[in-house]
Design an enzyme around this catalytic site. Sequence first.
Site, mmCIF file in Angstrom:
data_model
loop_
_atom_site.group_PDB
_atom_site.id
_atom_site.type_symbol
_atom_site.label_atom_id
_atom_site.label_comp_id
_atom_site.label_asym_id
_atom_site.label_seq_id
_atom_site.Cartn_x
_atom_site.Cartn_y
_atom_site.Cartn_z
ATOM 1 N N SER A 138 -7.771 5.149 -36.076
ATOM 2 C CA SER A 138 -8.784 6.062 -36.090
ATOM 3 C C SER A 138 -8.392 7.255 -34.909
ATOM 4 C CB SER A 138 -10.129 5.565 -35.555
ATOM 5 O OG SER A 138 -11.155 6.460 -35.158
ATOM 6 N N TYR A 148 -14.063 -0.257 -29.353
ATOM 7 C CA TYR A 148 -13.565 0.062 -30.672
ATOM 8 C C TYR A 148 -12.338 1.055 -30.483
ATOM 9 C CZ TYR A 148 -13.513 2.509 -34.993
ATOM 10 O OH TYR A 148 -13.291 2.913 -36.391
#
Length: 255
Positions: A138, A148
Amino acid sequence: MGTALITGASAGLGLEFAWQLATARHDVVLVARDTERLERLASQLRAAAGVHAEVLTADLTDRADVERVAERLRATERPVGLLVNNAGLGIGQRFVGGDLAREEAALDLMVRAVLVLSHAAAGAMTERGRGAILNVASVAALTAGGTYAAAKAWVRTFTEGLAVELEGTGVTATALCPGLTRTEFHDRAGLRAAETYPEIAWLSADRVVATALADVRRGAVISTPSLRYQVASGLLRAMPRSVVRRLGDVRPDRD
């Protein structure tokens, strides 16, 4: 590449990967927890694309299930030529005071499973002298946006190191680093990203997947769909980390 194995194939980017690969005449192995959704998808892919679609139900936070998927990657019958490590989840909490079990499950899913499955795939593929591994990271990997972002930073760095190790083997490794993408990801995690970010920030799943597969075909190590996220990534790399840290609370995996 013949057969592609896709984790998290029942929804989101995984679902889009399954459709694009099947319609490009690749057989697919579909991996996720929801057997009913996987069986329905497999039937649709067989009917629409005429490919072999195999269902492998697995919870990738469970070590025994991860090993079953790893065994499929090592199999010599219908060998897997492309591994798409896509399965992930939005954690949706602060680390301090948050549910530790949820953090551990996220780590198992987005780090340990990627490690184990990449190891199995790389071993089998290098023996055959061909193949590709696509790990979904990401743009968040370049931020200081909690655990995350930390997991995705691990995926990105791990994949870069793997790509170096695989040079000259006929096998490639690519880290896909998308920005905000319209899928079920945020809704399933109970996150309100759609209310936080403007329309221009969002990418379509079909474009993200098409870009990723094109980058795999050309052997790219980092795939960042869309010019705006390529620019954003460049800015994040150029910024002092003190500035990046101050942006840490502005992230899509928060509720």
